[in-house]
Design a protein around this motif. Structure first.
Motif, mmCIF file in Angstrom:
data_model
loop_
_atom_site.group_PDB
_atom_site.id
_atom_site.type_symbol
_atom_site.label_atom_id
_atom_site.label_comp_id
_atom_site.label_asym_id
_atom_site.label_seq_id
_atom_site.Cartn_x
_atom_site.Cartn_y
_atom_site.Cartn_z
ATOM 1 N N PRO A 11 0.820 -1.219 0.000
ATOM 2 C CA PRO A 11 0.000 0.000 0.000
ATOM 3 C C PRO A 11 0.854 1.271 0.000
ATOM 4 O O PRO A 11 1.977 1.287 0.509
ATOM 5 C CB PRO A 11 -0.811 -0.116 1.291
ATOM 6 N N ASP A 12 0.292 2.318 -0.633
ATOM 7 C CA ASP A 12 0.888 3.664 -0.643
ATOM 8 C C ASP A 12 2.285 3.706 -1.245
ATOM 9 O O ASP A 12 3.164 4.437 -0.779
ATOM 10 C CB ASP A 12 0.884 4.254 0.778
ATOM 11 N N LYS A 15 3.293 6.284 -4.135
ATOM 12 C CA LYS A 15 2.769 7.425 -3.380
ATOM 13 C C LYS A 15 1.459 7.024 -2.718
ATOM 14 O O LYS A 15 0.855 6.001 -3.067
ATOM 15 C CB LYS A 15 2.606 8.657 -4.268
ATOM 16 N N LYS A 16 1.025 7.826 -1.789
ATOM 17 C CA LYS A 16 -0.187 7.547 -1.023
ATOM 18 C C LYS A 16 -1.370 7.324 -1.968
ATOM 19 O O LYS A 16 -1.553 8.044 -2.937
ATOM 20 C CB LYS A 16 -0.479 8.695 -0.060
ATOM 21 N N GLY A 17 -2.139 6.279 -1.693
ATOM 22 C CA GLY A 17 -3.318 5.973 -2.496
ATOM 23 C C GLY A 17 -3.080 4.925 -3.572
ATOM 24 O O GLY A 17 -4.028 4.401 -4.138
ATOM 25 N N ILE A 18 -1.830 4.623 -3.873
ATOM 26 C CA ILE A 18 -1.505 3.595 -4.869
ATOM 27 C C ILE A 18 -1.288 2.274 -4.128
ATOM 28 O O ILE A 18 -0.564 2.218 -3.141
ATOM 29 C CB ILE A 18 -0.218 3.951 -5.655
ATOM 30 N N LEU A 19 -1.937 1.212 -4.623
ATOM 31 C CA LEU A 19 -1.686 -0.132 -4.093
ATOM 32 C C LEU A 19 -0.814 -0.849 -5.117
ATOM 33 O O LEU A 19 -1.295 -1.256 -6.175
ATOM 34 C CB LEU A 19 -2.993 -0.890 -3.857
ATOM 35 N N GLU A 95 -0.358 7.232 -13.695
ATOM 36 C CA GLU A 95 -1.244 7.470 -12.566
ATOM 37 C C GLU A 95 -0.632 8.490 -11.620
ATOM 38 O O GLU A 95 -1.317 9.171 -10.883
ATOM 39 C CB GLU A 95 -1.498 6.185 -11.751
ATOM 40 N N TYR A 96 0.691 8.591 -11.614
ATOM 41 C CA TYR A 96 1.380 9.428 -10.645
ATOM 42 C C TYR A 96 2.424 10.336 -11.296
ATOM 43 O O TYR A 96 3.460 10.609 -10.727
ATOM 44 C CB TYR A 96 2.023 8.553 -9.549
ATOM 45 N N HIS A 175 -7.065 -0.730 -6.131
ATOM 46 C CA HIS A 175 -7.163 0.049 -4.890
ATOM 47 C C HIS A 175 -7.360 -0.865 -3.701
ATOM 48 O O HIS A 175 -7.850 -1.938 -3.794
ATOM 49 C CB HIS A 175 -8.324 1.041 -4.959
#
Length: 175
Positions: A11-12, A15-19, A95-96, A175
């Motif tokens: 997880p994260d 970066k935060k929010g990405i699994l 995505e990032y 997610h």
């Protein structure tokens, strides 16, 4: 063998929010890695292609083994400024963030049909950029094969909706 059992989820990352779905736990197990290569080879039989291309860097792990087994040329789709000769380039969204991938201009031509292999598809930006590189080179995309499809992020569906053929070995939520 259930290949899903060999994928680690982090997880994260990055970066935060990405699994993050980590394939290093799959490739460090010789049986799971062999099974993934065998499944890619088997699925590739549905398509007619002259070359195999892979997206940097984890796609190289799978595509090089498949290329060797099928005795097909292996084409590198690399990050910006990693290839030494003249290149075609495509910029795309991740995505990032944003990125650029490139292919040598002399790697593909109008006589080639290309199987594109990568470890994972999420939103599909990288895969779409890979297809554009192949098409800019005047070659055709035969199909995509991904080890992991993050089905809820829609990348695989977007490719299919754009008339590309797609195979996925494993489906996971993103997610």
């Amino acid at each position: 063998m259930n290949l899903k059992d060999f994928i680690r989820s982090i997880p994260d990352y990055p970066k935060k929010g990405i699994l993050f779905r980590d394939i290093t736990t799959l490739i460090k197990n010789e049986d799971a890695f062999a099974e993934s290569i065998n499944q890619i080879v088997e699925r590739s039989k549905k398509f007619k292609f002259t070359k195999i291309a892979a997206i940097e860097s984890r796609g190289f792990v799978f595509a090089s083994a498949v290329s060797y087994l099928l005795k097909k040329p292996f084409i590198l789709l690399r990050k910006k400024n990693k290839l030494p000769a003249d290149v075609h380039s495509v910029d795309f969204e991740l995505e990032y963030g944003t990125a650029t991938i490139e292919v040598h201009k002399d790697s593909l031509d109008e006589n080639d049909t290309v199987l594109i292999v990568d470890d994972l598809i999420a939103t599909g930006g990288t895969a779409e950029a890979a297809a554009k590189l192949v098409e800019i080179s005047k070659a055709k995309v035969a199909a995509f094969i991904f080890v992991i499809n993050l089905f809820d992020l829609g990348g695989s569906d977007n490719l299919v909706n754009n008339n590309y053929k797609v195979e996925n070995l494993i489906d996971f939520p993103g997610h």
